[in-house]
Motif scaffolding. Sequence first.
Motif, PDB file in Angstrom:
ATOM      1  N   GLY A 244       0.814  -1.207   0.000  1.00  0.00           N
ATOM      2  CA  GLY A 244       0.000   0.000   0.000  1.00  0.00           C
ATOM      3  C   GLY A 244       0.852   1.263   0.000  1.00  0.00           C
ATOM      4  O   GLY A 244       0.552   2.220  -0.721  1.00  0.00           O
ATOM      5  N   ILE A 245       1.885   1.245   0.818  1.00  0.00           N
ATOM      6  CA  ILE A 245       2.761   2.424   0.907  1.00  0.00           C
ATOM      7  C   ILE A 245       3.447   2.691  -0.432  1.00  0.00           C
ATOM      8  O   ILE A 245       3.507   3.819  -0.907  1.00  0.00           O
ATOM      9  N   GLY A 248       0.845   3.974  -2.965  1.00  0.00           N
ATOM     10  CA  GLY A 248       0.456   5.344  -2.616  1.00  0.00           C
ATOM     11  C   GLY A 248      -0.964   5.678  -3.028  1.00  0.00           C
ATOM     12  O   GLY A 248      -1.662   4.855  -3.638  1.00  0.00           O
ATOM     13  N   LYS A 249      -1.372   6.909  -2.686  1.00  0.00           N
ATOM     14  CA  LYS A 249      -2.732   7.342  -3.013  1.00  0.00           C
ATOM     15  C   LYS A 249      -2.918   7.396  -4.511  1.00  0.00           C
ATOM     16  O   LYS A 249      -2.205   8.113  -5.208  1.00  0.00           O
ATOM     17  N   GLN A 250      -3.844   6.640  -5.019  1.00  0.00           N
ATOM     18  CA  GLN A 250      -4.127   6.571  -6.457  1.00  0.00           C
ATOM     19  C   GLN A 250      -2.859   6.325  -7.287  1.00  0.00           C
ATOM     20  O   GLN A 250      -2.682   6.865  -8.381  1.00  0.00           O
ATOM     21  N   SER A 252       0.152   7.295  -6.655  1.00  0.00           N
ATOM     22  CA  SER A 252       1.067   8.439  -6.762  1.00  0.00           C
ATOM     23  C   SER A 252       2.504   8.088  -6.385  1.00  0.00           C
ATOM     24  O   SER A 252       3.452   8.566  -7.014  1.00  0.00           O
TER      25      SER A 252
END
Length: 299
Positions: A244-245, A248-250, A252
């Motif tokens: 997940g890290i 990233g968000k969408q 990114s």
Amino acid sequence: MEFDPNFHSGFVAIVGRPNVGKSTFLNRIIGQKIAIMSDKAQTTRNKIQGVYTDNDSQIVFLDTPGIHKPINKLDDFMEKSAFSALKEVDAVLFMVSATETRGAGDNFIINRLKEIDKPVYLIINKIDEINPNKLLSIMDIYKKALDWKEVFPISALQGNNVDELMANLKALLPAGPQYYPEDEVTDHPERFIVAELIREKILMLARDEIPYSIAIDILSMKTNEHGNVDIQADILVDRPGQKGILIGKQGSMLKKIGTLARQDIEDLLGSKVYLKLWVKVHPGWRNESSVLKSLGYKK
Ligand code: GDP
Ligand code: MG
Ligand code: K
């Protein structure tokens, strides 16, 4: 490096209008082997496009990006520096397409080639596309344009007459050293360096969250028909949280990693690069010998 008088080597420039088949030709004889851009590469102002190596010869093929018709002052300047670099080569391959008529772009290059004192080969490519009866008249169109060292009609796509051209070129080159060790022009060291560049970006952008528990698996690395390099790689992590890290968000974070890594790889290879990255959870990858082997950690 021992000197072997039977080993022949040298530098060869390939020039010609866009789309005549220069990259296709290089791809046929060299495949996905690309020379690592070392200090040696920078001693010529030309860009190294590929290195052909066999038992008794090595040919370093150079690109001359500025040899086309100049359109403005900057181009004119680029043109002159590309032209002076031609003076450093052992031979020039001037490639034309059998399917195109001789044009201003061809004549411009021919005029520049007249000024250098090097053997120039006329390579008439794409003969697979024409009626064989037409070949002689096509050769006539170029015959008197320059004092050609040799004229070779070929098909870079299908391979016709390519071995003959290579044999002739090898015979022309002087006895010389192997400038690039064989292992510098296979894909393995590049794969390793490419993996290290990707890892470096991950550690730079996410050092706190992602410790050393990542591995980069280069799934494929190929030069496509346009001379660009397509790279696909997996980033292996231990835990879903790490995935997940890294995404990233969408997406990114992964995008940032990819962009930075791509820029470095392009500098390394001297080619445009398409880099595709995936993040995969593979718990305990460090303990699995098959995974380690495929990543190049074990022989
Ligand atoms: P470059 O711009 O000179 O590097 O040309 P490319 O190698 O990119 O080739 C341009 C196009 O011509 C591509 O679509 C190739 O597939 C095609 N091509 C190259 N060589 C041949 C050939 O020998 N025969 C045929 N039929 N097509 C070719
Ligand atoms: Mg090309
Ligand atoms: K290239």
